[in-house]
Structure formats: C-alpha cells, structure tokens
Design a protein around this motif. Structure first.
Motif, PDB file in Angstrom:
ATOM      1  N   ARG A 185       0.831  -1.205   0.000  1.00 46.44           N
ATOM      2  CA  ARG A 185       0.000   0.000   0.000  1.00 46.44           C
ATOM      3  C   ARG A 185       0.868   1.258   0.000  1.00 46.44           C
ATOM      4  O   ARG A 185       1.732   1.407  -0.857  1.00 46.44           O
ATOM      5  CB  ARG A 185      -0.973  -0.035   1.181  1.00 46.44           C
ATOM      6  CG  ARG A 185      -2.029  -1.123   1.049  1.00 46.44           C
ATOM      7  CD  ARG A 185      -3.016  -1.117   2.188  1.00 46.44           C
ATOM      8  NE  ARG A 185      -4.043  -2.137   1.986  1.00 46.44           N
ATOM      9  CZ  ARG A 185      -4.961  -2.444   2.875  1.00 46.44           C
ATOM     10  NH1 ARG A 185      -5.002  -1.799   4.041  1.00 46.44           N
ATOM     11  NH2 ARG A 185      -5.854  -3.387   2.623  1.00 46.44           N
ATOM     12  N   ASN A 186       0.654   2.164   0.955  1.00 48.11           N
ATOM     13  CA  ASN A 186       1.426   3.406   1.000  1.00 48.11           C
ATOM     14  C   ASN A 186       2.614   3.337   1.958  1.00 48.11           C
ATOM     15  O   ASN A 186       3.188   4.373   2.310  1.00 48.11           O
ATOM     16  CB  ASN A 186       0.511   4.576   1.405  1.00 48.11           C
ATOM     17  CG  ASN A 186      -0.566   4.834   0.366  1.00 48.11           C
ATOM     18  OD1 ASN A 186      -0.333   4.677  -0.828  1.00 48.11           O
ATOM     19  ND2 ASN A 186      -1.751   5.217   0.826  1.00 48.11           N
ATOM     20  N   HIS A 187       2.972   2.142   2.369  1.00 47.24           N
ATOM     21  CA  HIS A 187       4.108   1.988   3.257  1.00 47.24           C
ATOM     22  C   HIS A 187       5.410   2.245   2.497  1.00 47.24           C
ATOM     23  O   HIS A 187       5.439   2.326   1.268  1.00 47.24           O
ATOM     24  CB  HIS A 187       4.120   0.586   3.871  1.00 47.24           C
ATOM     25  CG  HIS A 187       2.950   0.316   4.770  1.00 47.24           C
ATOM     26  ND1 HIS A 187       2.901  -0.722   5.662  1.00 47.24           N
ATOM     27  CD2 HIS A 187       1.759   0.974   4.919  1.00 47.24           C
ATOM     28  CE1 HIS A 187       1.756  -0.716   6.308  1.00 47.24           C
ATOM     29  NE2 HIS A 187       1.038   0.301   5.859  1.00 47.24           N
ATOM     30  N   SER A 188       6.499   2.345   3.212  1.00 39.57           N
ATOM     31  CA  SER A 188       7.793   2.591   2.583  1.00 39.57           C
ATOM     32  C   SER A 188       8.247   1.361   1.813  1.00 39.57           C
ATOM     33  O   SER A 188       7.865   0.223   2.116  1.00 39.57           O
ATOM     34  CB  SER A 188       8.834   2.953   3.654  1.00 39.57           C
ATOM     35  OG  SER A 188       8.966   1.897   4.593  1.00 39.57           O
ATOM     36  N   LEU A 189       9.086   1.600   0.815  1.00 34.42           N
ATOM     37  CA  LEU A 189       9.616   0.520  -0.016  1.00 34.42           C
ATOM     38  C   LEU A 189      10.557  -0.353   0.811  1.00 34.42           C
ATOM     39  O   LEU A 189      11.392   0.140   1.560  1.00 34.42           O
ATOM     40  CB  LEU A 189      10.362   1.114  -1.207  1.00 34.42           C
ATOM     41  CG  LEU A 189      10.817   0.137  -2.292  1.00 34.42           C
ATOM     42  CD1 LEU A 189       9.622  -0.340  -3.100  1.00 34.42           C
ATOM     43  CD2 LEU A 189      11.832   0.819  -3.215  1.00 34.42           C
ATOM     44  N   VAL A 190      10.421  -1.657   0.658  1.00 34.78           N
ATOM     45  CA  VAL A 190      11.272  -2.605   1.368  1.00 34.78           C
ATOM     46  C   VAL A 190      12.212  -3.259   0.358  1.00 34.78           C
ATOM     47  O   VAL A 190      11.755  -3.913  -0.592  1.00 34.78           O
ATOM     48  CB  VAL A 190      10.434  -3.681   2.080  1.00 34.78           C
ATOM     49  CG1 VAL A 190      11.347  -4.699   2.761  1.00 34.78           C
ATOM     50  CG2 VAL A 190       9.496  -3.036   3.094  1.00 34.78           C
ATOM     51  N   ASP A 191      13.515  -3.062   0.532  1.00 36.09           N
ATOM     52  CA  ASP A 191      14.525  -3.630  -0.353  1.00 36.09           C
ATOM     53  C   ASP A 191      15.005  -4.954   0.236  1.00 36.09           C
ATOM     54  O   ASP A 191      15.589  -4.996   1.311  1.00 36.09           O
ATOM     55  CB  ASP A 191      15.695  -2.650  -0.505  1.00 36.09           C
ATOM     56  CG  ASP A 191      16.637  -3.059  -1.632  1.00 36.09           C
ATOM     57  OD1 ASP A 191      16.643  -4.247  -1.999  1.00 36.09           O
ATOM     58  OD2 ASP A 191      17.378  -2.197  -2.138  1.00 36.09           O
ATOM     59  N   LEU A 192      14.754  -6.031  -0.503  1.00 36.12           N
ATOM     60  CA  LEU A 192      15.114  -7.374  -0.032  1.00 36.12           C
ATOM     61  C   LEU A 192      16.346  -7.930  -0.745  1.00 36.12           C
ATOM     62  O   LEU A 192      16.647  -9.124  -0.625  1.00 36.12           O
ATOM     63  CB  LEU A 192      13.939  -8.326  -0.255  1.00 36.12           C
ATOM     64  CG  LEU A 192      12.635  -7.981   0.472  1.00 36.12           C
ATOM     65  CD1 LEU A 192      11.509  -8.902  -0.001  1.00 36.12           C
ATOM     66  CD2 LEU A 192      12.811  -8.082   1.978  1.00 36.12           C
ATOM     67  N   THR A 193      17.075  -7.069  -1.462  1.00 35.37           N
ATOM     68  CA  THR A 193      18.184  -7.543  -2.282  1.00 35.37           C
ATOM     69  C   THR A 193      19.266  -8.220  -1.445  1.00 35.37           C
ATOM     70  O   THR A 193      19.648  -9.373  -1.709  1.00 35.37           O
ATOM     71  CB  THR A 193      18.795  -6.374  -3.075  1.00 35.37           C
ATOM     72  OG1 THR A 193      17.757  -5.662  -3.753  1.00 35.37           O
ATOM     73  CG2 THR A 193      19.790  -6.893  -4.100  1.00 35.37           C
ATOM     74  N   GLU A 194      19.771  -7.504  -0.455  1.00 34.20           N
ATOM     75  CA  GLU A 194      20.849  -8.078   0.365  1.00 34.20           C
ATOM     76  C   GLU A 194      20.364  -9.275   1.169  1.00 34.20           C
ATOM     77  O   GLU A 194      21.114 -10.231   1.380  1.00 34.20           O
ATOM     78  CB  GLU A 194      21.421  -7.005   1.296  1.00 34.20           C
ATOM     79  CG  GLU A 194      22.263  -5.964   0.580  1.00 34.20           C
ATOM     80  CD  GLU A 194      23.084  -5.133   1.559  1.00 34.20           C
ATOM     81  OE1 GLU A 194      22.982  -5.385   2.777  1.00 34.20           O
ATOM     82  OE2 GLU A 194      23.816  -4.253   1.091  1.00 34.20           O
ATOM     83  N   ARG A 195      19.126  -9.246   1.610  1.00 32.28           N
ATOM     84  CA  ARG A 195      18.576 -10.369   2.373  1.00 32.28           C
ATOM     85  C   ARG A 195      18.472 -11.628   1.516  1.00 32.28           C
ATOM     86  O   ARG A 195      18.388 -12.748   2.044  1.00 32.28           O
ATOM     87  CB  ARG A 195      17.190 -10.014   2.912  1.00 32.28           C
ATOM     88  CG  ARG A 195      17.189  -8.916   3.965  1.00 32.28           C
ATOM     89  CD  ARG A 195      15.758  -8.547   4.321  1.00 32.28           C
ATOM     90  NE  ARG A 195      15.712  -7.518   5.354  1.00 32.28           N
ATOM     91  CZ  ARG A 195      15.620  -7.760   6.652  1.00 32.28           C
ATOM     92  NH1 ARG A 195      15.550  -9.022   7.085  1.00 32.28           N
ATOM     93  NH2 ARG A 195      15.584  -6.776   7.520  1.00 32.28           N
ATOM     94  N   THR A 196      18.459 -11.435   0.185  1.00 31.27           N
ATOM     95  CA  THR A 196      18.278 -12.569  -0.714  1.00 31.27           C
ATOM     96  C   THR A 196      19.591 -13.069  -1.299  1.00 31.27           C
ATOM     97  O   THR A 196      19.817 -14.282  -1.383  1.00 31.27           O
ATOM     98  CB  THR A 196      17.321 -12.188  -1.860  1.00 31.27           C
ATOM     99  OG1 THR A 196      16.125 -11.632  -1.317  1.00 31.27           O
ATOM    100  CG2 THR A 196      16.975 -13.399  -2.715  1.00 31.27           C
ATOM    101  N   PHE A 197      20.474 -12.140  -1.705  1.00 26.70           N
ATOM    102  CA  PHE A 197      21.617 -12.538  -2.528  1.00 26.70           C
ATOM    103  C   PHE A 197      22.991 -12.344  -1.900  1.00 26.70           C
ATOM    104  O   PHE A 197      23.968 -12.877  -2.425  1.00 26.70           O
ATOM    105  CB  PHE A 197      21.576 -11.765  -3.858  1.00 26.70           C
ATOM    106  CG  PHE A 197      20.319 -11.984  -4.641  1.00 26.70           C
ATOM    107  CD1 PHE A 197      20.111 -13.165  -5.328  1.00 26.70           C
ATOM    108  CD2 PHE A 197      19.330 -11.012  -4.679  1.00 26.70           C
ATOM    109  CE1 PHE A 197      18.948 -13.379  -6.049  1.00 26.70           C
ATOM    110  CE2 PHE A 197      18.168 -11.204  -5.396  1.00 26.70           C
ATOM    111  CZ  PHE A 197      17.973 -12.389  -6.083  1.00 26.70           C
TER     112      PHE A 197
END
Length: 269
Positions: free
Chosen positions: A62-74
C-alpha cells in the motif's frame, strides 16, 4: 623553483582527484541495489535445480515505505531461507522465506514454475506461472506471470519483472484475491533457470526484450498499409498520364468517300 613547486602541486591535486573519483565509483558499485551478486543456488535431493538472480528485489505494501530485499536474498551472508523449494521434471517452486521484515511478519515470496512440452515448437518451455507473497502468517497475494517464459534449455532474463504498469506489468494481480492489488513488487535485472541446470552458471538467456513488440508490430503493419496506398496512388497517376499522352498523339483516321455519296451531294445541291 617556484615553477617546479606549482607543477608538483598540480600533479598532486590531479592524483587526489583521480583517487577520489575511483573511491566514489567503487562505493557506488558497492551500494545496495547496484552490486550484482552471485546467483542464488537452490538444491533438491542433493542436486542444483534452480538458479536465481536479481540486481534488486523491492516490494511495497500500500502506502508503506519501499522494502529492499536484495541483500537479504543474494548477499553471501543472506538470512533468506529456501526451505520449501521443490524441483521435479515438470514442476519447480522457489520459496524465499525472510521472516519478520519491518512491519511485515512471516514474509515470504514463492515463485511457481512449470515445464511443458509443445508439439508445435518441438521442445519443452518453462513458464513462471505465479508469484506469491505471504505475510503476517495468514495473508497471501498472488500474481499471474504467464508472460515470463523461455525454452527449458535456456535461462530467462528481463530488465524488469514487475507488477507496475511502467514496467509492462509482467506480474498481474490474480482475480481470485483482492490482496495482490495492495502490493507492488519489482525484480530488476531478473534472471532465473529452473530446469536443465547443468552447473552453477546460467545457460544462454532468452531475453524478454524482443524486437516484435505489439507496438512495433502495429507500426510496421500501419507503415505497410500506407506504402500500399501510396503505391496504388502513384500507379493511378502514371496510368492517367499515359492515357493523356495517347490522346494527344492519336492520329485522325481518314475514310475515303465513295463516288456515289459525292454524286448524291451534288444532286442535292
């Protein structure tokens, strides 16, 4: 001496500027979302069966802040858990379990793929059927991704696989749930291979950026129609000019009059 000192000072400044530029460039490349990590490798029954990589993986609820999952994944020490992933001859599931991320509890992303033989193509093609987002332990958002496909002997690559319209919306919210409409998910520089994985490296990539996109195809068809109309118009103009020239150079045909007709005219006079 003064000239030599100024020259040394100038060289020193250039060296410092060059080193600063290199340092900033390296820092930029190492910043999150810019560094291209090694592929995430998933094994099943002791054999590598899925390779997955993205330069950036971001989600937003929704209008929440963007969550970057890049480091958590790779990243090498990524906390992502791939338990629950599955591979078979005709099905594959990549399950990415992140746990609690910011305000989201029990967050996980699941990519579900299939491998099908098509007689018309004479080979197997794999398709990314659905992408699921599980959150808060009970909720699920489902996206259809059937436009993501490639030959099974290849990997699939696309600059953006996203639910956003500006990126061609390859991930379409499913009509079976209203939760997906609340989510935005984007894979940047996306590449995946789920079948016929021979080593830790991707096979040749089948890219989504094809030449004959619908817009380009419609442009070519419109251009062809206009060329046909123009060719027909030129043909008609040339044909009309040919008729005019024929009329101008046409000779008058003389039919000799018979003596009987001449005598009849004299008698009438």
């Amino acid at each position: 001496n003064i000239f030599l000192m100024l020259q040394k000072f100038s060289i020193s400044n250039k060296c410092c500027s060059f080193e600063l530029h290199i340092h900033q460039s390296m820092k930029l490349l190492q910043s999150p979302g810019m560094l291209l990590y090694s592929p995430l490798s998933v094994s099943y029954n002791g054999k590598t069966c899925i390779l997955f990589r993205a330069r950036k993986l971001a989600i937003r609820y929704r209008n929440h802040s963007l969550v970057d999952l890049t480091e958590r994944t790779f990243s090498p020490d990524a906390p992502v858990d791939t338990k629950g992933s599955f591979c078979s001859k005709d099905k594959a599931i990549l399950n990415l379990r992140f746990g609690d991320v910011e305000d989201l509890r029990g967050l996980s992303i699941r990519l579900q793929m299939s491998n099908t033989f098509y007689e018309s193509a004479g080979q197997n093609w794999f398709t990314l059927d659905n992408v699921y987002i599980h959150y808060n332990w009970t909720y699920e958002a489902m996206f259809n991704a059937t436009d993501v496909y490639a030959p099974s002997t290849n990997s699939y690559h696309c600059q953006h696989v996203s639910s956003l319209q500006k990126y061609d919306t390859l991930l379409v919210p499913s009509a079976n749930t209203d939760h997906a409409a609340s989510w935005h998910i984007t894979f940047t520089d996306f590449q995946i291979q789920a079948f016929n994985v021979q080593s830790s490296k991707f096979a040749a990539a089948s890219d989504c950026a094809t030449f004959f996109t619908p817009a380009i195809l419609m442009g070519l068809i419109t251009s062809l129609i206009l060329l046909l109309v123009l060719a027909y118009a030129l043909h008609m103009v040339v044909h009309l000019k040919h008729i005019d020239r024929y009329e101008e150079h046409k000779t008058t045909v003389y039919f000799p009059r018979s003596t009987e007709a001449e005598s009849t005219e004299k008698n009438n006079l």
